[in-house]
Design a protein around this motif. Sequence first.
Motif, PDB file in Angstrom:
ATOM      1  N   ALA A   1      88.711  -2.802  26.106  1.00 51.28           N
ATOM      2  CA  ALA A   1      88.244  -1.770  25.594  1.00 51.28           C
ATOM      3  C   ALA A   1      87.599  -3.164  25.020  1.00 51.28           C
ATOM      4  CB  ALA A   1      89.300  -1.550  24.182  1.00 51.28           C
ATOM      5  N   ARG A   2      85.924  -1.913  24.675  1.00 46.57           N
ATOM      6  CA  ARG A   2      84.964  -2.635  24.009  1.00 46.57           C
ATOM      7  C   ARG A   2      83.695  -1.411  23.389  1.00 46.57           C
ATOM      8  NH1 ARG A   2      83.650  -7.579  26.440  1.00 46.57           N
ATOM      9  NH2 ARG A   2      82.169  -7.470  25.474  1.00 46.57           N
ATOM     10  N   THR A   3      83.117  -2.445  22.785  1.00 48.47           N
ATOM     11  CA  THR A   3      82.392  -1.153  21.744  1.00 48.47           C
ATOM     12  C   THR A   3      81.025  -1.679  22.418  1.00 48.47           C
ATOM     13  OG1 THR A   3      81.521  -3.184  20.898  1.00 48.47           O
ATOM     14  CG2 THR A   3      83.605  -1.980  19.445  1.00 48.47           C
ATOM     15  N   SER A   4      79.973  -0.534  21.851  1.00 50.22           N
ATOM     16  CA  SER A   4      78.696  -0.228  22.758  1.00 50.22           C
ATOM     17  C   SER A   4      77.812  -0.137  21.604  1.00 50.22           C
ATOM     18  CB  SER A   4      78.548   0.906  23.532  1.00 50.22           C
ATOM     19  OG  SER A   4      78.811   2.024  22.650  1.00 50.22           O
ATOM     20  N   SER A   5      76.347   0.002  21.925  1.00 49.14           N
ATOM     21  CA  SER A   5      75.433  -0.371  21.480  1.00 49.14           C
ATOM     22  C   SER A   5      75.432   1.242  20.580  1.00 49.14           C
ATOM     23  CB  SER A   5      74.296   0.351  22.400  1.00 49.14           C
ATOM     24  OG  SER A   5      74.046   0.854  23.437  1.00 49.14           O
ATOM     25  N   PRO A   6      75.129   1.591  19.092  1.00 50.06           N
ATOM     26  CA  PRO A   6      75.176   2.435  18.246  1.00 50.06           C
ATOM     27  C   PRO A   6      74.441   3.643  19.306  1.00 50.06           C
ATOM     28  CG  PRO A   6      73.011   1.255  17.635  1.00 50.06           C
ATOM     29  CD  PRO A   6      73.813   0.339  18.517  1.00 50.06           C
ATOM     30  N   CYS A   7      75.650   5.206  18.580  1.00 53.29           N
ATOM     31  CA  CYS A   7      74.713   6.216  19.499  1.00 53.29           C
ATOM     32  C   CYS A   7      75.180   6.968  17.835  1.00 53.29           C
ATOM     33  CB  CYS A   7      75.538   6.672  20.547  1.00 53.29           C
ATOM     34  SG  CYS A   7      75.170   5.569  21.941  1.00 53.29           S
ATOM     35  N   HIS A   8      74.862   8.021  17.510  1.00 53.89           N
ATOM     36  CA  HIS A   8      74.982   8.978  17.025  1.00 53.89           C
ATOM     37  C   HIS A   8      75.674  10.686  17.605  1.00 53.89           C
ATOM     38  CE1 HIS A   8      72.464   6.103  14.910  1.00 53.89           C
ATOM     39  NE2 HIS A   8      74.027   6.806  13.478  1.00 53.89           N
ATOM     40  N   GLY A   9      76.475  11.008  17.271  1.00 51.75           N
ATOM     41  CA  GLY A   9      77.015  12.517  17.783  1.00 51.75           C
ATOM     42  C   GLY A   9      76.207  13.942  17.405  1.00 51.75           C
ATOM     43  N   VAL A  10      76.522  14.701  17.209  1.00 48.77           N
ATOM     44  CA  VAL A  10      76.092  16.385  17.098  1.00 48.77           C
ATOM     45  C   VAL A  10      76.474  16.321  16.201  1.00 48.77           C
ATOM     46  CG1 VAL A  10      76.177  18.808  17.687  1.00 48.77           C
ATOM     47  CG2 VAL A  10      75.116  16.779  19.525  1.00 48.77           C
ATOM     48  N   ALA A  11      78.316  16.042  15.717  1.00 51.60           N
ATOM     49  CA  ALA A  11      78.841  15.963  15.043  1.00 51.60           C
ATOM     50  C   ALA A  11      78.032  15.295  13.042  1.00 51.60           C
ATOM     51  CB  ALA A  11      80.324  15.745  15.322  1.00 51.60           C
TER      52      ALA A  11
ATOM     53  N   PRO B   1      80.653  21.095   5.966  1.00 47.43           N
ATOM     54  CA  PRO B   1      80.479  21.915   5.048  1.00 47.43           C
ATOM     55  C   PRO B   1      80.318  21.655   3.622  1.00 47.43           C
ATOM     56  CG  PRO B   1      81.790  22.029   6.876  1.00 47.43           C
ATOM     57  CD  PRO B   1      82.036  20.674   7.043  1.00 47.43           C
ATOM     58  N   VAL B   2      81.076  21.469   3.500  1.00 49.78           N
ATOM     59  CA  VAL B   2      81.037  20.951   1.467  1.00 49.78           C
ATOM     60  C   VAL B   2      80.672  20.287   1.133  1.00 49.78           C
ATOM     61  CG1 VAL B   2      83.003  21.458  -0.002  1.00 49.78           C
ATOM     62  CG2 VAL B   2      83.671  22.096   1.884  1.00 49.78           C
ATOM     63  N   ASP B   3      80.638  19.180   1.359  1.00 46.93           N
ATOM     64  CA  ASP B   3      80.318  17.791   0.803  1.00 46.93           C
ATOM     65  C   ASP B   3      78.796  17.699   1.273  1.00 46.93           C
ATOM     66  OD1 ASP B   3      81.861  17.331  -0.457  1.00 46.93           O
ATOM     67  OD2 ASP B   3      82.041  15.330   0.664  1.00 46.93           O
ATOM     68  N   GLY B   4      78.010  17.889   2.223  1.00 50.87           N
ATOM     69  CA  GLY B   4      76.166  18.688   2.991  1.00 50.87           C
ATOM     70  C   GLY B   4      76.365  18.891   3.660  1.00 50.87           C
ATOM     71  N   PRO B   5      75.782  19.977   3.839  1.00 51.90           N
ATOM     72  CA  PRO B   5      75.621  20.363   5.099  1.00 51.90           C
ATOM     73  C   PRO B   5      74.576  20.165   6.096  1.00 51.90           C
ATOM     74  CG  PRO B   5      76.469  22.523   4.223  1.00 51.90           C
ATOM     75  CD  PRO B   5      76.042  20.764   3.069  1.00 51.90           C
ATOM     76  N   GLY B   6      74.601  20.208   7.505  1.00 53.25           N
ATOM     77  CA  GLY B   6      73.175  19.461   8.042  1.00 53.25           C
ATOM     78  C   GLY B   6      73.044  20.503   8.865  1.00 53.25           C
ATOM     79  N   MET B   7      72.606  20.222  10.487  1.00 53.92           N
ATOM     80  CA  MET B   7      71.773  21.843  11.125  1.00 53.92           C
ATOM     81  C   MET B   7      72.568  22.761  11.330  1.00 53.92           C
ATOM     82  SD  MET B   7      72.657  20.184  15.084  1.00 53.92           S
ATOM     83  CE  MET B   7      71.692  19.184  15.154  1.00 53.92           C
ATOM     84  N   PRO B   8      72.208  24.125  11.387  1.00 49.26           N
ATOM     85  CA  PRO B   8      73.269  25.548  11.528  1.00 49.26           C
ATOM     86  C   PRO B   8      73.545  25.424  12.903  1.00 49.26           C
ATOM     87  CG  PRO B   8      70.414  25.670  11.113  1.00 49.26           C
ATOM     88  CD  PRO B   8      70.665  24.064  11.093  1.00 49.26           C
ATOM     89  N   ALA B   9      74.673  25.804  12.702  1.00 51.35           N
ATOM     90  CA  ALA B   9      75.468  26.158  13.684  1.00 51.35           C
ATOM     91  C   ALA B   9      75.085  26.276  15.170  1.00 51.35           C
ATOM     92  CB  ALA B   9      77.263  26.574  12.799  1.00 51.35           C
ATOM     93  N   PRO B  10      74.605  27.393  15.020  1.00 51.66           N
ATOM     94  CA  PRO B  10      74.230  27.891  16.328  1.00 51.66           C
ATOM     95  C   PRO B  10      72.997  26.445  16.894  1.00 51.66           C
ATOM     96  CG  PRO B  10      73.553  29.487  14.446  1.00 51.66           C
ATOM     97  CD  PRO B  10      73.940  29.075  13.879  1.00 51.66           C
ATOM     98  N   LEU B  11      71.682  25.999  16.145  1.00 48.41           N
ATOM     99  CA  LEU B  11      71.536  24.708  16.805  1.00 48.41           C
ATOM    100  C   LEU B  11      72.502  23.786  16.808  1.00 48.41           C
ATOM    101  CD1 LEU B  11      68.919  23.841  16.963  1.00 48.41           C
ATOM    102  CD2 LEU B  11      68.188  22.289  15.042  1.00 48.41           C
TER     103      LEU B  11
END
Length: 571
Positions: free
Chosen positions: A332-342, A348-358
């Motif tokens: 098991a290892r870590t990797s370079s940083p990546c950000h997911g779609v999530a 939804p309550v604290d801070g919505p981001g991109m619209p659900a269809p997108l």
Amino acid sequence: MHYQVGWGKAQLDITPCGYAMHGFGMPGHRATGTRNPLYARCFVIQDGDSAPLMYCCLDMGYVTHAMRSGVVAWLESQLGDDFDESRLVLTCTHTHSGPGGCAHEGLYNLVTPGFVPEHLDAVVAACGSALSQALETRAATEIRYHQQVLAEDIPVAWNRSLKAHNRNPDVTRYSPNQTHLALDRTMHLISFYRQGKVEAMLSLFGVHATCLSSHLAEYDGDNKGYASLHAESCLHAEGVENPVAIFAQGTAGDVSPHYHGPGDLKRRRKIKGEKEYAYARQNGQRQSQHALDMLAAGEGQSISGPLDGVLSYVDMSNQAVAPEFANGQTQARTSSPCHGVAFFCGTPVDGPGMPAPLGFVARRLASAERRRKLKSSSPEDRPYQELYASQGPKDILLDAGRKRVLGYRLGKIPLPDLADPLVAELKRQAKLGALENSPMVPSVLPLQIIQLGSLRLVCAPGEFTTTAGRRLVASVAKSLSLADDETCLISTYCNDYMGYVTTYEEYQEQAYEGGHTVYGQWTLGAFQTCFVTLARALKAPQENRRYDTHTLPPSVPDSELALRSNLPARN
């Protein structure tokens, strides 16, 4: 036992002039006024001739390496050999209604837009002023430790990622009606007494400072800021001349100040405008009142013993994880940083981001990119097999380490500028060459443990979920072999910011927190592995300590920083 303790606070001298605030990542969340002043609050604790412990908390959304470096340089100029960097903790309340633009890395400044040197200078100046007060006011002070659970009927915090939380095998599983129980409801309090009277305090309790939404336009300390102001007002009313009350963060990663459960979105929509400020004040005062009630209920445990600290910078993007923290796996290892779609979809309550269809389209594209990379026989695509092994089920939208969005170079993202202002800004900076050799997010991170007598404080960067923080503390405490009267606590958002840390099980859900756990599914295991090594160093006598004190984050090219400095605030 009495220590020499001083405290101070200083206002952040930052004029709101239309720059976007840090926290929600929304270009329209611009500051045009100040509702309540933002402060730097500090404690300095000394025992004899040894270097003092320093704990400084900012009404800010994050701490960056640039901020810490500035404060360190100021302290070195003032104290010389009497300053020990391993004993300085710089943290924040994580208000989302504070200034941004204080990082040298690219991503978390993007929304501001860019780097704002004046903001960074103001932060360092405020810390210096508060620390000066603390150093000048040192006097004999008794320190006590208290802990008490907030009653279940105090509406102050809810778990906002219950499905992910319930994946953990070591938790009680709660229903959507019980999100207020799926978190650590214990407040830890360190109080400072002179002549039998409390004059200052430090509270550790994890809950996001997101009572205020991205639709508001004023700087404000949010619930943690209101908690400090309320506690200081109460202490002043009792005759304390210069009280300082810090309300810092514990495991806030999956903890919201807003109700989560059936009907939560409808309930949140009713809190708008001035009602949001009232709600933040109410939430903060509940935290403050709980702390004051703890003080009134009993004397707590008197703290005595030595002061100490260890600090080490670790490249979290390339860490082997000990099998005991990786479900027995040996590779098991870590990797370079990546950000997911999530991550980009927000919460939804604290801070919505991109619209659900997108978001749906982005997930499909991310999955297609994964399949293409894993099927490819090209030598340049082979490293992606290791990347995806570390990142697990994450739908990678931004490969921050390689500076790609769905496989495209930052300046070549095939999305019209009008479609998204953040994408437009990212493309603009990339085309200028402002991000060529600059990291998007930090990967070489500061890990720190400090000792205050019988207390040990794990000072961790970023946002730990409830269970991730509990597991980390348990690992460190076990390695330290603490006695029955010794306690290990966690303080988060310390010394730098790189996103979230979830457990392996929570990560599989790929909710917002997992999407923002950038080094992959073994991130927590890597933190446990590295913090245990640091704990062993702290446990050893000074002359026998062997740990990395030389590694530092890479410097950002001045030429690139200049290209993304003092950019005009968007209209």
